[in-house]
Design a protein around this motif. Structure first.
Motif, PDB file in Angstrom:
ATOM      1  N   GLN A 142       0.826  -1.203   0.000  1.00 45.97           N
ATOM      2  CA  GLN A 142       0.000   0.000   0.000  1.00 45.97           C
ATOM      3  C   GLN A 142       0.865   1.259   0.000  1.00 45.97           C
ATOM      4  OE1 GLN A 142      -0.428  -2.737   1.810  1.00 45.97           O
ATOM      5  NE2 GLN A 142      -2.601  -3.166   2.234  1.00 45.97           N
ATOM      6  N   GLU A 143       1.953   1.253   0.758  1.00 49.13           N
ATOM      7  CA  GLU A 143       2.857   2.403   0.772  1.00 49.13           C
ATOM      8  C   GLU A 143       3.535   2.578  -0.588  1.00 49.13           C
ATOM      9  OE1 GLU A 143       4.100   2.106   5.524  1.00 49.13           O
ATOM     10  OE2 GLU A 143       5.601   1.777   3.951  1.00 49.13           O
ATOM     11  N   PHE A 144       3.924   1.478  -1.193  1.00 47.64           N
ATOM     12  CA  PHE A 144       4.551   1.518  -2.519  1.00 47.64           C
ATOM     13  C   PHE A 144       3.588   2.092  -3.554  1.00 47.64           C
ATOM     14  CE2 PHE A 144       5.416  -0.787  -6.553  1.00 47.64           C
ATOM     15  CZ  PHE A 144       6.687  -0.304  -6.818  1.00 47.64           C
ATOM     16  N   MET A 145       2.345   1.639  -3.542  1.00 44.82           N
ATOM     17  CA  MET A 145       1.342   2.131  -4.484  1.00 44.82           C
ATOM     18  C   MET A 145       1.050   3.608  -4.259  1.00 44.82           C
ATOM     19  SD  MET A 145      -0.071  -0.247  -6.600  1.00 44.82           S
ATOM     20  CE  MET A 145      -1.841   0.050  -6.706  1.00 44.82           C
ATOM     21  N   ALA A 146       0.957   4.009  -3.009  1.00 45.79           N
ATOM     22  CA  ALA A 146       0.673   5.410  -2.709  1.00 45.79           C
ATOM     23  C   ALA A 146       1.783   6.311  -3.233  1.00 45.79           C
ATOM     24  CB  ALA A 146       0.496   5.596  -1.202  1.00 45.79           C
ATOM     25  N   TYR A 147       3.032   5.884  -3.059  1.00 43.78           N
ATOM     26  CA  TYR A 147       4.167   6.680  -3.568  1.00 43.78           C
ATOM     27  C   TYR A 147       4.116   6.751  -5.093  1.00 43.78           C
ATOM     28  CZ  TYR A 147       8.865   8.248  -4.616  1.00 43.78           C
ATOM     29  OH  TYR A 147       9.939   8.958  -5.116  1.00 43.78           O
ATOM     30  N   ALA A 148       3.873   5.607  -5.727  1.00 45.63           N
ATOM     31  CA  ALA A 148       3.845   5.584  -7.190  1.00 45.63           C
ATOM     32  C   ALA A 148       2.745   6.496  -7.740  1.00 45.63           C
ATOM     33  CB  ALA A 148       3.634   4.152  -7.676  1.00 45.63           C
ATOM     34  N   LYS A 149       1.605   6.513  -7.077  1.00 51.48           N
ATOM     35  CA  LYS A 149       0.494   7.348  -7.546  1.00 51.48           C
ATOM     36  C   LYS A 149       0.790   8.819  -7.353  1.00 51.48           C
ATOM     37  CE  LYS A 149      -4.543   7.539  -7.472  1.00 51.48           C
ATOM     38  NZ  LYS A 149      -5.776   6.870  -6.974  1.00 51.48           N
ATOM     39  N   ALA A 150       1.491   9.164  -6.265  1.00 53.06           N
ATOM     40  CA  ALA A 150       1.805  10.562  -5.972  1.00 53.06           C
ATOM     41  C   ALA A 150       3.014  11.064  -6.744  1.00 53.06           C
ATOM     42  CB  ALA A 150       2.044  10.735  -4.473  1.00 53.06           C
ATOM     43  N   ASN A 151       3.769  10.143  -7.345  1.00 54.01           N
ATOM     44  CA  ASN A 151       5.009  10.523  -8.039  1.00 54.01           C
ATOM     45  C   ASN A 151       5.056   9.865  -9.417  1.00 54.01           C
ATOM     46  OD1 ASN A 151       6.916  11.891  -5.797  1.00 54.01           O
ATOM     47  ND2 ASN A 151       5.747  10.221  -4.842  1.00 54.01           N
ATOM     48  N   PRO A 152       4.255  10.367 -10.362  1.00 54.42           N
ATOM     49  CA  PRO A 152       4.190   9.750 -11.690  1.00 54.42           C
ATOM     50  C   PRO A 152       5.567   9.665 -12.355  1.00 54.42           C
ATOM     51  CG  PRO A 152       2.466  11.399 -11.429  1.00 54.42           C
ATOM     52  CD  PRO A 152       3.375  11.536 -10.244  1.00 54.42           C
ATOM     53  N   GLY A 153       5.896   8.494 -12.881  1.00 55.05           N
ATOM     54  CA  GLY A 153       7.131   8.308 -13.626  1.00 55.05           C
ATOM     55  C   GLY A 153       8.374   8.106 -12.798  1.00 55.05           C
TER      56      GLY A 153
END
Length: 323
Positions: A142-153
């Protein structure tokens, strides 16, 4: 009926007695058989198929020789077999799902999965998962997904190649969750692991080549993709448990070129089936967390049609192309 022990005539497998492998009327096999593994040596597929080949050799009376031909997202076996005008049984190869997907992702497919192969036996699948470096800031999926969504690319993940199950599933997760991350294809698991350890990528999506490094504390396993939690990693959730309704094992089997004699197909099927259920092979499957997913030649052929339909729908929905 009496059959000699030296021929390993009967093998108990899940309560079913398996007859000794049939030998084709032509005397097949009379020379070594090539088994194309479309991945580099050292990975889970290579290890599983080497064990299978060794055990099948004992039943066939001729060597089953592994030939590693990696590249093109695991489709080299399909390419080699499709180039044969007619199969004689002395060439077989692993058929990962990419061998079915790739022709649907290009305008000039090099083979037709429904016409260019003779399907021999379905074998197993993989335990897939996503790992990150142990000192990364993400303790959970969940933390990994949240970071990826907040930081595109800013997240790059490695996979075994374009069109692989790992690639398609990661892109499906991204599409369904509003994420933009970078896909980095690798020829083999060792390169994929080295990339995440060195920081070239932030995550590795692959089968269990990462397991020893997870157990050694160098990598952190965030999620697995099976129906249930992995026996070796009971504290790690599945995708379904973290709210993503996907189960993925990328099952595979062995095929040969088109036009193989039915007696030859039966001889190969019976030998590989006996090897598949051998206790020594069961230990290899357990080592790699690979489920046994047996299908005979007819059922495997029917299954390919089902896979083509399902994968074609997914490819069109995600608009995946290779050229």
């Amino acid at each position: 009926m009496t059959i000699t022990t030296s021929r390993r005539a009967l093998l108990a497998a899940g309560g079913t007695l398996l007859a000794a492998p049939a030998v084709a009327q032509s005397g097949f096999p009379s020379r070594p058989i090539r088994l194309i593994v479309p991945w580099p040596p050292g990975g889970s597929t290579d290890g599983q198929l080497r064990s299978l080949a060794d055990l099948a050799t004992r039943h066939l009376g001729q060597p089953v020789i592994i030939e590693n031909r990696s590249g093109v997202s695991g489709t080299m076996a399909a390419q080699i077999m499709a180039a044969e005008q007619r199969g004689d049984g002395y060439l077989v190869g692993q058929m990962p799902i990419t061998a079915f997907r790739v022709p649907m992702m290009t305008s000039r497919p090099g083979w037709d999965p429904m016409k260019d192969f003779t399907y021999v036996i379905h074998l197993t699948g993989y335990l897939f998962g996503v790992v990150v470096k142990a000192d990364s800031p993400w303790q959970t999926w969940q933390e990994f997904m949240a970071y990826a969504k907040a930081n595109p690319g800013k997240i790059a993940y490695g996979s075994p190649g374009v069109g692989s199950t790992l690639h398609i599933t990661m892109e499906r997760i991204a599409a369904e969750n509003g994420i933009e991350w970078l896909h980095v294809p690798f020829r083999g698991g060792a390169d994929n692991i080295q990339a995440v350890l060195s920081g070239q990528t932030q995550a590795n999506a692959d089968s269990t080549g990462w397991a020893p490094l997870v157990e050694a504390g160098q990598l952190r396993l965030l999620v697995t993709w099976g129906e249930n939690r992995a026996a070796r990693f009971p504290n790690v959730p599945t995708l379904r448990e973290v709210g993503i309704n996907i189960v993925s094992a990328s099952p595979y089997g062995l095929a040969g070129p088109k036009g193989m004699d039915p007696g030859v197909v039966r001889a190969l099927h019976d030998a590989f089936k006996a090897a598949l259920y051998d206790p020594a092979h069961a230990e290899v499957l357990a080592r790699y967390d690979m489920p046994l997913i047996y299908k005979n030649s007819a059922d495997y052929t029917s299954y390919v049609g089902q896979v083509m339909e399902e994968e074609g729908t997914m490819i069109r929905r995600l608009n995946l192309r290779m050229n």
